[in-house]
Design an enzyme around this catalytic site. Structure first.
Site, PDB file in Angstrom:
ATOM      1  N   ARG A  40      42.622  10.623 -17.049  1.00  0.00           N
ATOM      2  CA  ARG A  40      43.128   9.985 -15.821  1.00  0.00           C
ATOM      3  C   ARG A  40      44.565  10.387 -15.529  1.00  0.00           C
ATOM      4  NH1 ARG A  40      44.727   4.341 -14.024  1.00  0.00           N
ATOM      5  NH2 ARG A  40      43.702   4.014 -12.014  1.00  0.00           N
ATOM      6  N   ILE A  66      44.978   5.284  -6.468  1.00  0.00           N
ATOM      7  CA  ILE A  66      43.878   5.570  -7.372  1.00  0.00           C
ATOM      8  C   ILE A  66      43.408   4.219  -7.889  1.00  0.00           C
ATOM      9  CG2 ILE A  66      45.506   5.979  -9.267  1.00  0.00           C
ATOM     10  CD1 ILE A  66      43.515   7.886 -10.509  1.00  0.00           C
ATOM     11  N   SER A  67      42.130   3.938  -7.765  1.00  0.00           N
ATOM     12  CA  SER A  67      41.606   2.621  -8.098  1.00  0.00           C
ATOM     13  C   SER A  67      41.753   2.324  -9.590  1.00  0.00           C
ATOM     14  CB  SER A  67      40.125   2.521  -7.721  1.00  0.00           C
ATOM     15  OG  SER A  67      39.950   2.650  -6.332  1.00  0.00           O
ATOM     16  N   GLN A  68      41.786   1.035  -9.918  1.00  0.00           N
ATOM     17  CA  GLN A  68      41.876   0.644 -11.314  1.00  0.00           C
ATOM     18  C   GLN A  68      40.642   1.112 -12.064  1.00  0.00           C
ATOM     19  OE1 GLN A  68      41.388  -3.746 -10.076  1.00  0.00           O
ATOM     20  NE2 GLN A  68      40.921  -3.784 -12.257  1.00  0.00           N
TER      21      GLN A  68
END
Length: 221
Positions: A40, A66-68
């Site tokens: 990530r 950026i999503s969790q």
């Protein structure tokens, strides 16, 4: 990146997998394996790398996020993939979710409306070796009809309603996962199944907060 930071990131990744994913109910082994394998930190600006495995959204370029990790895993798990599917993602962003999807499906087609993000995500995915992902610059609310139908469709921005174009591109037996709500910043995550006979079945999964889905069939420009 220093060796100390690499070790710390690996330790944080394991805590993410144990505490924030498996510990919160993610059970799909392929999703957990993909979340472990995809770096990530490579999808974040350098100054944000040390936060890569915190369980929260993070800012990227062009005012996007950026999503969790938990939400990424939850939405992909909700697609119920077996590994042989063709999947459409709406909202490429940094390319992180597309990379995770690429390890859970046979083909991934991802649409991004912002040219800088589309270009940089395509370059990043290619450099990292995710060869089964194709990136398209365009209006995600219209999907990518040239490669339809799709066994799974996932939308990473909130829509006022499910766009008709995406429903039309969903294969029989396919699943569409999308945040839907009357507010541009507060939605319900919805899963739509196209049954074998063509009927659509809607299921509400959980409350979420995503950036607005911009486009002809979204919140407008």
């Amino acid at each position: 990146m220093t060796s100390d930071l690499k070790r710390e990131l690996m330790a944080r990744k394991e805590r993410m997998l144990t505490d924030h994913l498996a510990g919160r109910g993610i059970r799909d082994g392929a999703v957990l394996k993909a979340m472990r394998e995809v770096p990530r930190e490579s999808f974040l600006p350098p100054e944000m790398e040390f936060l890569a495995y915190e369980d929260g959204p993070l800012p990227i370029q062009e005012g996007q996020t950026i999503s969790q990790p938990y939400i990424v895993a939850y939405m992909i798990e909700a697609l119920e993939l077996g590994g042989a599917e063709r999947v459409l993602e709406i909202g490429t962003g940094s390319g992180y979710a597309a990379a995770v999807l690429s390890l859970c499906a046979a083909e991934v087609f991802t649409v991004e409306r912002l040219s800088y993000l589309a270009r940089s995500a395509e370059e990043r995915l290619r450099e990292l070796g995710y060869r089964n992902v194709k990136v398209h610059l365009g209006d995600g609310t219209l999907g990518w009809p040239e490669h339809a139908p799709y066994d799974g469709i996932v939308v990473t921005a909130g829509a006022p309603e499910v766009p008709d174009a995406l429903l039309e591109q969903l294969a029989p037996g396919g699943r569409l996962v999308i945040p839907v709500g009357r507010s541009p910043h507060l939605q319900e995550l919805v899963r739509v199944r196209r049954l074998a006979g063509g009927e659509l079945c809607y299921e509400e999964l959980c409350g979420v907060r995503f950036v607005p889905l911009i486009g002809a069939k979204g919140w407008g420009d």
